[in-house]
Design a protein around this motif. Structure first.
Motif, PDB file in Angstrom:
ATOM      1  N   MET A   1      -2.989   5.137 -35.070  1.00 14.85           N
ATOM      2  CA  MET A   1      -1.887   5.966 -35.519  1.00 14.85           C
ATOM      3  C   MET A   1      -0.700   5.782 -34.567  1.00 14.85           C
ATOM      4  N   ALA A   2       0.503   5.818 -35.136  1.00 11.14           N
ATOM      5  CA  ALA A   2       1.716   5.630 -34.344  1.00 11.14           C
ATOM      6  C   ALA A   2       1.944   6.842 -33.448  1.00 11.14           C
ATOM      7  N   SER A   3       2.610   6.597 -32.323  1.00 11.18           N
ATOM      8  CA  SER A   3       2.916   7.683 -31.395  1.00 11.18           C
ATOM      9  C   SER A   3       3.933   8.632 -32.017  1.00 11.18           C
ATOM     10  N   PHE A   4       4.084   9.784 -31.389  1.00 11.13           N
ATOM     11  CA  PHE A   4       5.037  10.776 -31.867  1.00 11.13           C
ATOM     12  C   PHE A   4       6.452  10.200 -31.957  1.00 11.13           C
ATOM     13  N   SER A   5       6.874   9.513 -30.908  1.00 14.72           N
ATOM     14  CA  SER A   5       8.236   8.961 -30.899  1.00 14.72           C
ATOM     15  C   SER A   5       8.412   7.887 -31.967  1.00 14.72           C
ATOM     16  N   GLU A   6       7.378   7.075 -32.207  1.00 13.94           N
ATOM     17  CA  GLU A   6       7.460   6.065 -33.277  1.00 13.94           C
ATOM     18  C   GLU A   6       7.546   6.725 -34.643  1.00 13.94           C
ATOM     19  N   GLN A   7       6.778   7.803 -34.855  1.00 12.32           N
ATOM     20  CA  GLN A   7       6.826   8.511 -36.131  1.00 12.32           C
ATOM     21  C   GLN A   7       8.194   9.131 -36.367  1.00 12.32           C
ATOM     22  N   LEU A   8       8.755   9.742 -35.312  1.00 15.17           N
ATOM     23  CA  LEU A   8      10.090  10.317 -35.454  1.00 15.17           C
ATOM     24  C   LEU A   8      11.133   9.241 -35.746  1.00 15.17           C
ATOM     25  N   GLN A   9      11.033   8.117 -35.050  1.00 10.83           N
ATOM     26  CA  GLN A   9      11.983   7.028 -35.269  1.00 10.83           C
ATOM     27  C   GLN A   9      11.860   6.496 -36.689  1.00 10.83           C
ATOM     28  N   ASN A  10      10.637   6.323 -37.190  1.00  9.02           N
ATOM     29  CA  ASN A  10      10.431   5.847 -38.560  1.00  9.02           C
ATOM     30  C   ASN A  10      11.022   6.819 -39.567  1.00  9.02           C
ATOM     31  N   ALA A  11      10.799   8.119 -39.359  1.00 14.24           N
ATOM     32  CA  ALA A  11      11.343   9.122 -40.273  1.00 14.24           C
ATOM     33  C   ALA A  11      12.865   9.101 -40.241  1.00 14.24           C
ATOM     34  N   PHE A  12      13.446   8.993 -39.028  1.00 16.93           N
ATOM     35  CA  PHE A  12      14.892   8.934 -38.892  1.00 16.93           C
ATOM     36  C   PHE A  12      15.456   7.710 -39.605  1.00 16.93           C
ATOM     37  N   ASN A  13      14.846   6.551 -39.380  1.00 17.76           N
ATOM     38  CA  ASN A  13      15.319   5.317 -40.010  1.00 17.76           C
ATOM     39  C   ASN A  13      15.225   5.384 -41.521  1.00 17.76           C
ATOM     40  N   LEU A  14      14.143   5.940 -42.024  1.00 22.71           N
ATOM     41  CA  LEU A  14      13.969   6.039 -43.466  1.00 22.71           C
ATOM     42  C   LEU A  14      15.037   6.919 -44.079  1.00 22.71           C
ATOM     43  N   HIS A  15      15.358   8.031 -43.405  1.00 22.77           N
ATOM     44  CA  HIS A  15      16.301   8.982 -43.966  1.00 22.77           C
ATOM     45  C   HIS A  15      17.759   8.574 -43.761  1.00 22.77           C
ATOM     46  N   HIS A  16      18.099   8.042 -42.594  1.00 20.69           N
ATOM     47  CA  HIS A  16      19.501   7.825 -42.257  1.00 20.69           C
ATOM     48  C   HIS A  16      20.023   6.402 -42.401  1.00 20.69           C
ATOM     49  N   HIS A  17      19.163   5.425 -42.503  1.00 16.47           N
ATOM     50  CA  HIS A  17      19.656   4.054 -42.549  1.00 16.47           C
ATOM     51  C   HIS A  17      19.350   3.371 -43.864  1.00 16.47           C
ATOM     52  N   ARG A  18      19.366   4.133 -44.937  1.00  3.30           N
ATOM     53  CA  ARG A  18      19.175   3.541 -46.252  1.00  3.30           C
ATOM     54  C   ARG A  18      20.444   2.799 -46.649  1.00  3.30           C
ATOM     55  N   ALA A  19      20.272   1.761 -47.419  1.00  5.63           N
ATOM     56  CA  ALA A  19      21.433   1.111 -48.000  1.00  5.63           C
ATOM     57  C   ALA A  19      21.981   2.067 -49.051  1.00  5.63           C
ATOM     58  N   VAL A  20      23.286   2.233 -49.099  1.00  6.96           N
ATOM     59  CA  VAL A  20      23.894   3.118 -50.072  1.00  6.96           C
ATOM     60  C   VAL A  20      24.840   2.285 -50.931  1.00  6.96           C
ATOM     61  N   PRO A  21      24.291   1.572 -51.901  1.00  4.42           N
ATOM     62  CA  PRO A  21      25.139   0.682 -52.685  1.00  4.42           C
ATOM     63  C   PRO A  21      25.976   1.445 -53.707  1.00  4.42           C
ATOM     64  N   ASP A  22      27.211   0.994 -53.915  1.00  8.46           N
ATOM     65  CA  ASP A  22      27.983   1.509 -55.028  1.00  8.46           C
ATOM     66  C   ASP A  22      27.379   0.898 -56.274  1.00  8.46           C
ATOM     67  N   ILE A  23      26.938   1.720 -57.170  1.00  9.39           N
ATOM     68  CA  ILE A  23      26.267   1.245 -58.364  1.00  9.39           C
ATOM     69  C   ILE A  23      27.277   0.635 -59.331  1.00  9.39           C
ATOM     70  N   ILE A  24      28.296   1.419 -59.645  1.00  8.86           N
ATOM     71  CA  ILE A  24      29.291   0.994 -60.625  1.00  8.86           C
ATOM     72  C   ILE A  24      30.657   1.400 -60.089  1.00  8.86           C
ATOM     73  N   ASP A  25      31.639   0.528 -60.221  1.00  8.51           N
ATOM     74  CA  ASP A  25      32.974   0.789 -59.695  1.00  8.51           C
ATOM     75  C   ASP A  25      33.972   0.090 -60.607  1.00  8.51           C
ATOM     76  N   PHE A  26      34.852   0.855 -61.245  1.00  6.79           N
ATOM     77  CA  PHE A  26      35.846   0.241 -62.127  1.00  6.79           C
ATOM     78  C   PHE A  26      37.101   1.109 -62.202  1.00  6.79           C
ATOM     79  N   ARG A  27      38.191   0.484 -62.650  1.00 11.79           N
ATOM     80  CA  ARG A  27      39.487   1.153 -62.753  1.00 11.79           C
ATOM     81  C   ARG A  27      39.519   2.020 -64.005  1.00 11.79           C
ATOM     82  N   CYS A  28      39.826   3.307 -63.796  1.00 17.82           N
ATOM     83  CA  CYS A  28      39.823   4.239 -64.912  1.00 17.82           C
ATOM     84  C   CYS A  28      40.656   5.460 -64.532  1.00 17.82           C
ATOM     85  N   GLY A  29      41.531   5.893 -65.432  1.00 19.38           N
ATOM     86  CA  GLY A  29      42.322   7.095 -65.199  1.00 19.38           C
ATOM     87  C   GLY A  29      41.614   8.302 -65.771  1.00 19.38           C
TER      88      GLY A  29
END
Length: 172
Positions: A1-29
């Motif tokens: 099992m991973a250490s406490f610090s490794e588990q916290l780092q994994n949880a942090f990375n999973l939550h905060h470093h996700r790719a956030v792609p723009d799905i759709i982007d177009f010109r519209c008024g």
């Protein structure tokens, strides 16, 4: 099992470093519904619609002026909550026949928009892609490929470790 610090780092990375792609982007008024409830008026500003998933996985439909840093409208969309449709009544309008509506299922509230893309060739593609995202049909495409989500047992173990660490901190 991973250490406490490794588990916290994994949880942090999973939550905060996700790719956030723009799905759709177009010109519209955007458009304003008149007081009579049947006429819409085009806002002359140059705008854009962006449909994107935020870091927490929530879907947003935003409208902003093209050069603005922040959206003027930011609507959170839940699966099955809304549809993006072509306004058929505008098809024969000589001035602006590319009118669309964001229609919420439960409240029946509608937001109107007019396409500002130079060509109408991709209008149907934008409609399809937006409605797929609204219905959660292509959620897998937005998920980061390098994510290593924790299973339920690992997540529970992490919570237990965090609670134990909190208990230790409270003792001092």
């Amino acid at each position: 099992m991973a250490s406490f610090s490794e588990q916290l780092q994994n949880a942090f990375n999973l939550h905060h470093h996700r790719a956030v792609p723009d799905i759709i982007d177009f010109r519209c008024g955007k458009m304003t519904l008149g007081s009579n409830g049947t006429t819409v008026t085009a806002d002359p500003r140059k705008g854009r619609i962006v449909v994107k998933t935020d870091a927490e996985g929530c879907l947003h439909f935003t409208w902003s002026e093209r050069n603005a840093a922040n959206p003027e409208e930011d609507l959170m969309i839940f699966p099955g909550d809304a549809t993006f449709v072509r306004v058929e009544a505008a098809k024969n309008n000589a001035k602006n026949n590319r009118v669309f509506a964001l229609r919420f299922t439960e409240t029946k509230k509608m937001h109107f928009f007019w396409m500002q893309e130079p060509s109408k060739d991709k209008d149907d593609e934008y409609l399809r892609k937006i409605n797929e995202k609204f219905n959660g049909e292509s959620a897998e495409a937005a998920a980061p490929t390098n994510a290593n989500p924790m299973d339920q047992a690992s997540l529970l173990a992490l919570f237990e470790v965090c609670n134990a660490a909190l208990d230790l901190c409270l003792c001092f």
